[in-house]
Scaffold this motif. Structure first.
Motif, short mmCIF file in Angstrom:
data_model
loop_
_atom_site.label_atom_id
_atom_site.label_comp_id
_atom_site.label_asym_id
_atom_site.label_seq_id
_atom_site.Cartn_x
_atom_site.Cartn_y
_atom_site.Cartn_z
N GLN A 173 0.84 -1.19 0.00
CA GLN A 173 0.00 0.00 0.00
C GLN A 173 0.87 1.25 0.00
O GLN A 173 0.39 2.34 0.26
CB GLN A 173 -0.92 0.00 1.21
N GLU A 174 2.14 1.07 -0.29
CA GLU A 174 3.09 2.17 -0.32
C GLU A 174 3.35 2.53 -1.78
O GLU A 174 3.51 1.64 -2.62
CB GLU A 174 4.39 1.73 0.35
N ALA A 175 3.38 3.83 -2.07
CA ALA A 175 3.56 4.25 -3.46
C ALA A 175 4.29 5.60 -3.52
O ALA A 175 4.38 6.31 -2.52
CB ALA A 175 2.21 4.35 -4.15
N LEU A 176 4.74 5.92 -4.72
CA LEU A 176 5.41 7.18 -4.99
C LEU A 176 4.47 8.03 -5.84
O LEU A 176 3.90 7.54 -6.82
CB LEU A 176 6.72 6.91 -5.75
N ILE A 177 4.30 9.28 -5.47
CA ILE A 177 3.43 10.18 -6.23
C ILE A 177 4.19 10.67 -7.47
O ILE A 177 5.28 11.21 -7.36
CB ILE A 177 2.98 11.38 -5.38
N VAL A 178 3.59 10.44 -8.64
CA VAL A 178 4.22 10.87 -9.89
C VAL A 178 3.52 12.07 -10.51
O VAL A 178 4.11 12.76 -11.34
CB VAL A 178 4.32 9.71 -10.92
N ALA A 179 2.27 12.36 -10.13
CA ALA A 179 1.56 13.54 -10.63
C ALA A 179 0.44 13.90 -9.66
O ALA A 179 -0.16 13.03 -9.04
CB ALA A 179 0.99 13.28 -12.01
N VAL A 180 0.18 15.21 -9.54
CA VAL A 180 -0.83 15.71 -8.62
C VAL A 180 -1.75 16.66 -9.38
O VAL A 180 -1.28 17.50 -10.15
CB VAL A 180 -0.16 16.47 -7.44
N GLY A 181 -3.05 16.52 -9.15
CA GLY A 181 -4.03 17.41 -9.78
C GLY A 181 -3.97 18.80 -9.16
O GLY A 181 -3.28 19.03 -8.15
N TYR A 240 -1.50 4.53 1.00
CA TYR A 240 -2.88 4.80 0.59
C TYR A 240 -3.80 3.69 1.07
O TYR A 240 -3.36 2.59 1.40
CB TYR A 240 -2.98 4.98 -0.93
N ALA A 241 -5.09 4.00 1.12
CA ALA A 241 -6.09 3.05 1.62
C ALA A 241 -6.19 1.82 0.72
O ALA A 241 -6.13 1.92 -0.50
CB ALA A 241 -7.45 3.73 1.71
N GLU A 242 -6.32 0.67 1.36
CA GLU A 242 -6.47 -0.58 0.64
C GLU A 242 -7.78 -0.56 -0.16
O GLU A 242 -8.77 0.00 0.28
CB GLU A 242 -6.49 -1.73 1.65
#
Length: 94
Positions: A36-44, A66-68
């Motif tokens: 559930q771990e991630a890297l943000i690549v783009a943001v609105g 992030y939420a499952e």
């Protein structure tokens, strides 16, 4: 990347699942849990409510949890991403 999220959405690149346990046991693919771990690549740009813009609390490059079962999985230019609402991000990992 040529993909830009709208509103309060965020595009995540999921981090790889652990290959072995802390004690050194190697896990087969069927036993690996989806991280559930991630890297943000783009943001609105954020959303506008009653004429008032709500700023985004995360930015590109942040490592987050992030939420499952949240988000939409998409494949773009041979890469897999997850698009989630900002409210589905539980924490920023520092």
């Amino acid at each position: 990347m040529n993909m830009k999220p709208l509103g309060n959405r965020v595009i995540l690149k999921q981090l790889e699942a652990e290959e072995k346990t802390k004690s050194g046991i190697i896990l087969p693919d069927s036993a690996k849990e989806k991280p559930q771990e991630a890297l943000i690549v783009a943001v609105g740009p954020g959303e506008e409510i009653d004429g008032k813009k709500t700023p985004m609390q995360v930015k590109e490059g942040d490592k987050v949890i992030y939420a499952e079962y949240s988000g939409t999985e998409v494949k773009f230019e041979e890469e897999e991403y997850i698009i989630v609402d900002q409210k589905d991000i539980i924490a920023i990992v520092e």
